[in-house]
Write a protein that holds these residues in place. Structure first.
Motif, PDB file in Angstrom:
ATOM      1  N   UNK A  76     -11.580  10.771   3.513  1.00 29.47           N
ATOM      2  CA  UNK A  76     -11.269   9.372   3.853  1.00 29.47           C
ATOM      3  C   UNK A  76      -9.800   9.054   3.558  1.00 29.47           C
ATOM      4  N   UNK A  77      -9.328   9.455   2.377  1.00 34.60           N
ATOM      5  CA  UNK A  77      -7.958   9.138   1.973  1.00 34.60           C
ATOM      6  C   UNK A  77      -6.945   9.874   2.853  1.00 34.60           C
ATOM      7  N   UNK A  78      -7.237  11.098   3.218  1.00 30.06           N
ATOM      8  CA  UNK A  78      -6.320  11.830   4.096  1.00 30.06           C
ATOM      9  C   UNK A  78      -6.217  11.139   5.453  1.00 30.06           C
ATOM     10  N   UNK A  79      -7.344  10.676   5.984  1.00 30.34           N
ATOM     11  CA  UNK A  79      -7.310   9.981   7.266  1.00 30.34           C
ATOM     12  C   UNK A  79      -6.563   8.655   7.163  1.00 30.34           C
ATOM     13  N   UNK A  80      -6.757   7.919   6.058  1.00 30.93           N
ATOM     14  CA  UNK A  80      -6.023   6.679   5.857  1.00 30.93           C
ATOM     15  C   UNK A  80      -4.521   6.964   5.748  1.00 30.93           C
TER      16      UNK A  80
END
Length: 287
Positions: free
Chosen positions: A78-82
């Protein structure tokens, strides 16, 4: 603050808010349990440190979509995509209390993106030696039964423990006066600290208790990755009087992470991040 959001590849919504210096060093900050994107120390402190603070709602809290069956290791995805959608390259991550395992997960899974990590009064693995000594009874019971209790019964237990707090976080906070570490009581008498905690909990509980129940369940079970494989420099800030997450847990985690460094805050409690916030941010930016 109104939420911004991105849509993840799995179709779920991930909500976040930004604080501090819009042109500063990006730092992701993960709230505790319960919590939301509204939990953070002084906005002005982040600006003084030239930090662009990005605070997220984990799934099921605030405005982020609940994700059935998620794992702790799903969070780095999730954080990588954000970060990709925000156009960020490398960045530090920090997290408080129940956000600590998610910091560790990002440091483990994203070594090419996470430049430095800070775990603040962070929860450790349920099997940490002596990890529950001095812990509040509710947390200690949760750690013991979480690994074995079926999900429907776990939801009932979480509802029984948290329903009153979810209905009126301020009243529950006031009932705790004199029963928490003195340092935490003192901090909660500061209007800015008290309001940050209250706003965060009100938003966390707004969708109900399912997000909290799943989050708590994950913390009591194996995290899915070895702490020994984390190569990112990781600092752990922990108060000696913390009764939510005892210091023994921080000692254990710091001892497992090869580049782990434990910073002990004498006579401070679970909210030790507030008086040390600028020091923590400066450490992350300079690491």
């Amino acid at each position: 603050m109104a939420a911004k959001s991105v849509t993840l590849r799995n179709g779920h919504r991930l909500a976040y808010a930004e604080y501090g210096d819009p042109q500063g060093q990006p730092v992701f900050f993960f709230h505790g349990m319960p919590g939301s994107r509204l939990f953070r120390p002084s906005d002005e402190a982040a600006a003084r440190c030239h930090v662009r603070l990005i605070c997220t709602d984990r799934p099921g809290y605030g405005e982020s979509t609940f994700q059935p069956g998620r794992r702790i290791l799903d969070w780095p995805v999730c954080i990588e995509q954000l970060a990709d959608q925000l156009g960020l390259g490398k960045f530090p991550v920090a997290g408080h209390s129940g956000g600590g395992p998610y910091v560790a997960a990002c440091a483990y899974a994203l070594p090419e993106r996470v430049r430095a990590a800070a775990i603040l009064s962070g929860a450790g693995p349920a099997d940490a030696p002596d990890g529950t000594l001095g812990m509040t009874p509710a947390n200690r019971i949760g750690i013991r039964v979480g690994p074995v209790l079926p999900w429907p019964l776990w939801q009932i237990l979480v509802w029984a423990v948290y329903r009153r707090r979810a209905r009126d976080p301020l009243a529950e906070m006031q009932r705790g006066n004199g029963h928490r570490p003195a340092a935490d009581d003192e901090l909660l008498r500061i209007p800015e600290v008290r309001e940050a905690c209250l706003r965060s909990e009100i938003e966390a509980f707004r969708p109900g208790l399912r997000g909290l129940a799943w989050d708590a369940r994950l913390l009591t079970r194996p995290w899915g990755f070895p702490l020994e494989k984390i190569r990112v420099p990781t600092s752990l800030w922990h108060g000696t009087q913390d009764d939510q997450v005892p210091l023994a847990m921080a000692r254990y985690v710091a001892g497992k992470i090869p580049a782990g460094k434990l910073i002990i805050c004498e006579n401070e409690g679970h909210l030790a991040l507030f008086p040390h916030w600028e020091e923590i941010l400066t450490h992350l930016v300079l690491e």
